[in-house]
Structures are given as C-alpha cells and as structure tokens.
Design a protein around this motif. Structure first.
Motif, mmCIF file in Angstrom:
data_model
loop_
_atom_site.group_PDB
_atom_site.id
_atom_site.type_symbol
_atom_site.label_atom_id
_atom_site.label_comp_id
_atom_site.label_asym_id
_atom_site.label_seq_id
_atom_site.Cartn_x
_atom_site.Cartn_y
_atom_site.Cartn_z
ATOM 1 N N UNK A 89 0.695 -1.130 0.083
ATOM 2 C CA UNK A 89 -0.321 0.242 -0.111
ATOM 3 C C UNK A 89 0.982 1.624 -0.053
ATOM 4 N N UNK A 90 2.117 1.103 0.363
ATOM 5 C CA UNK A 90 3.177 2.005 0.422
ATOM 6 C C UNK A 90 2.458 2.968 -1.434
ATOM 7 N N UNK A 91 3.102 4.218 -1.571
ATOM 8 C CA UNK A 91 3.232 4.974 -2.876
ATOM 9 C C UNK A 91 4.632 4.885 -3.356
ATOM 10 N N UNK A 92 4.934 4.094 -4.510
ATOM 11 C CA UNK A 92 5.835 3.473 -5.076
ATOM 12 C C UNK A 92 6.504 1.823 -5.602
ATOM 13 N N UNK A 93 5.777 1.959 -4.366
ATOM 14 C CA UNK A 93 5.901 0.379 -3.928
ATOM 15 C C UNK A 93 5.336 -0.945 -5.079
ATOM 16 N N UNK A 94 5.808 -1.835 -6.120
ATOM 17 C CA UNK A 94 5.442 -1.919 -7.212
ATOM 18 C C UNK A 94 5.149 -3.421 -6.684
ATOM 19 N N UNK A 95 5.785 -4.429 -6.189
ATOM 20 C CA UNK A 95 6.236 -5.921 -5.669
ATOM 21 C C UNK A 95 6.587 -6.078 -4.436
ATOM 22 N N UNK A 96 6.019 -6.680 -3.951
ATOM 23 C CA UNK A 96 6.834 -7.249 -2.140
ATOM 24 C C UNK A 96 6.685 -8.250 -2.141
ATOM 25 N N UNK A 97 7.311 -9.665 -1.419
ATOM 26 C CA UNK A 97 7.514 -10.820 -1.473
ATOM 27 C C UNK A 97 8.541 -10.972 -0.220
ATOM 28 N N UNK A 98 7.975 -12.104 -0.012
ATOM 29 C CA UNK A 98 8.820 -12.363 1.352
ATOM 30 C C UNK A 98 9.349 -14.000 1.245
ATOM 31 N N UNK A 99 10.761 -14.577 1.863
ATOM 32 C CA UNK A 99 11.350 -15.213 1.634
ATOM 33 C C UNK A 99 12.339 -15.532 2.859
ATOM 34 N N UNK A 100 12.666 -17.000 3.422
ATOM 35 C CA UNK A 100 12.860 -17.066 5.027
ATOM 36 C C UNK A 100 15.036 -17.029 4.832
ATOM 37 N N UNK A 101 15.193 -17.058 3.269
ATOM 38 C CA UNK A 101 16.625 -16.894 3.140
ATOM 39 C C UNK A 101 17.252 -16.404 2.226
ATOM 40 N N UNK A 102 17.656 -14.982 1.798
ATOM 41 C CA UNK A 102 17.874 -14.079 0.864
ATOM 42 C C UNK A 102 19.352 -14.574 -0.121
ATOM 43 N N UNK A 103 19.297 -14.737 -1.378
ATOM 44 C CA UNK A 103 20.521 -14.775 -1.915
ATOM 45 C C UNK A 103 22.000 -14.540 -1.167
ATOM 46 N N UNK A 104 22.861 -15.153 -1.447
ATOM 47 C CA UNK A 104 24.355 -14.518 -1.122
ATOM 48 C C UNK A 104 24.802 -14.235 0.543
ATOM 49 N N UNK A 105 23.022 -14.659 1.842
ATOM 50 C CA UNK A 105 23.392 -14.883 2.723
ATOM 51 C C UNK A 105 23.789 -15.525 3.446
ATOM 52 N N UNK A 106 24.744 -16.813 2.680
ATOM 53 C CA UNK A 106 25.441 -17.649 3.341
ATOM 54 C C UNK A 106 24.781 -18.795 4.076
ATOM 55 N N UNK A 107 23.610 -18.340 4.275
ATOM 56 C CA UNK A 107 22.946 -20.371 5.477
ATOM 57 C C UNK A 107 22.329 -20.725 3.583
ATOM 58 N N UNK A 108 22.148 -22.372 4.625
ATOM 59 C CA UNK A 108 21.806 -23.180 3.453
ATOM 60 C C UNK A 108 20.686 -23.921 4.279
ATOM 61 N N UNK A 109 19.766 -24.647 3.694
ATOM 62 C CA UNK A 109 19.278 -25.725 4.418
ATOM 63 C C UNK A 109 19.034 -26.361 3.308
#
Length: 212
Positions: A89-109
């Motif tokens: 709902x924030x003006x200017x935001x076009x897409x929103x998504x959620x992930x449990x682990x971002x790329x390059x975070x070093x965390x692996x499952x």
C-alpha cells in the motif's frame, strides 16, 4: 657507487650491475602485471554476470517476531500476509515478497526429494538434493527472477488443498528428464512453475538446484 660515478661515462661495471638489476626488476614485475590483468578481467567478468535476480530499486529487511505470540504456521503466515499488504500500500512500491533466506546470505537448508511414481531410492547418497527456500506470492516478481514455464505462487494457493512447488533450471537439468510442470514430488506436491537460476553462493560458483 661513488667510485663508479667519478668518470664521465661511468664504469662499465656499474652500468652492467644496473642493467642486471633493471632486468631483475622487470622479471619480477612482469608476473605481477600479468596477475593484476587476469584479476581485473576476472573481476569485470564477475560484476558483469547477472546474479539471476535484479537488485536495482529493491529494498530488503529482516522481520523479527515473538515466537510465543505466533506459535504456529497459521499465525505466522497471517502476520506475513499483513506485512505484505501494508508494504504494497506504500506509494511507489510495485511488488512485495517474502523469503526465509536471501541469496548470498550464506545460510543453507538442503532437502532431499524424490519424484512420485518412480522407484524409491534407498541409498541416501543417491537421493536428489536441493536448497529449500520458502517464499510468498510476489517474491519472484519482487526479485526479478524470470519465469520460464508454468506459473509462480498466487494468493489463491493458500486456500487450495495440497502443496505446490516451483523449481529452478539447475534442478531440472540435474535431476528431471521430463518437463517439470505437473510432476509430483513426495512431500513437496505438484510442480507448478520453472524459474531461472539464482546464484546463491555468488556468480563464481555454479547455480545450485533450488526447490521453492
């Protein structure tokens, strides 16, 4: 050096020594120059290689919540859905998504998986394995990860019975001989989409299989 510089032309011995020293310096500097050139070329290749997602104009942040207030998955999913709606709902935001682990975070499952209908694999060393990423609807669009086949997750998937999954190209190339859309994975449900590769460990390493 004083004695050698006394004559007008300098002694041939001094000139010879200086020539030897100059040659040694050149010989030592040449590998460094070559190494620097190769390093620069490798660096330019790394920074010019697409990571599989679009970082420009993308903001990321962590969400922390009290486990006692959200003890089950239903409550956590509802919380994240409210966060997505508020951000969208924030003006200017076009897409929103959620992930449990971002790329390059070093965390692996890593998770093992098998295709429904195939002979069960009893040797654990032979079980196909992939990185597991839990994502919300909108994640692939927000990150600019391209869709190759099928579709990505939608909000309607929450209300439909059963589990659905999305896989990346590396997983299909390594483990699946058939077109992936519609295949069933044990415990992971039906594959509904195929997306491009994301370099989780950096563009200098091969893209790993990912199961979303």
């Amino acid at each position: 050096a004083r004695g050698e510089s006394a004559s007008l032309g300098g002694s041939s011995r001094g000139i010879g020594h200086r020539g030897i020293f100059a040659s040694l310096q050149l010989a030592l500097a040449l590998p460094l120059l070559i190494g620097a050139g190769l390093l620069t070329r490798s660096f330019l290749s790394l920074v010019s290689t697409p990571p599989g997602y679009e970082p420009a104009n993308t903001a990321v942040f962590d969400v922390q919540f009290e486990a006692s207030r959200y003890p089950d998955a239903i409550g956590r999913v509802a919380l994240f859905n409210r966060i997505r709606e508020s951000l969208a709902a924030i003006p200017g935001v076009t897409q929103v998504g959620i992930v449990d682990t971002l790329p390059l975070s070093g965390m692996r499952e890593v998770i093992g998986f098998q295709q429904v209908g195939q002979t069960p694999i009893t040797d654990l060393n032979q079980v196909p394995r992939a990185l597991l990423r839990r994502v919300s609807p909108g994640y692939f669009r927000a990150m600019g990860i391209p869709l190759r086949e099928g579709r990505v997750f939608e909000d309607s998937d929450h209300s439909n019975p059963g589990i659905v999954s999305v896989v990346n190209e590396s997983l299909v190339q390594r483990y699946l001989s058939d077109p992936p859309i519609g295949l069933e994975l044990q415990g992971m449900g039906q594959i509904i989409g195929l997306v491009g590769n994301v370099y989780e460990e950096g563009v200098g390493t091969p893209a790993e299989p990912i199961l979303y």
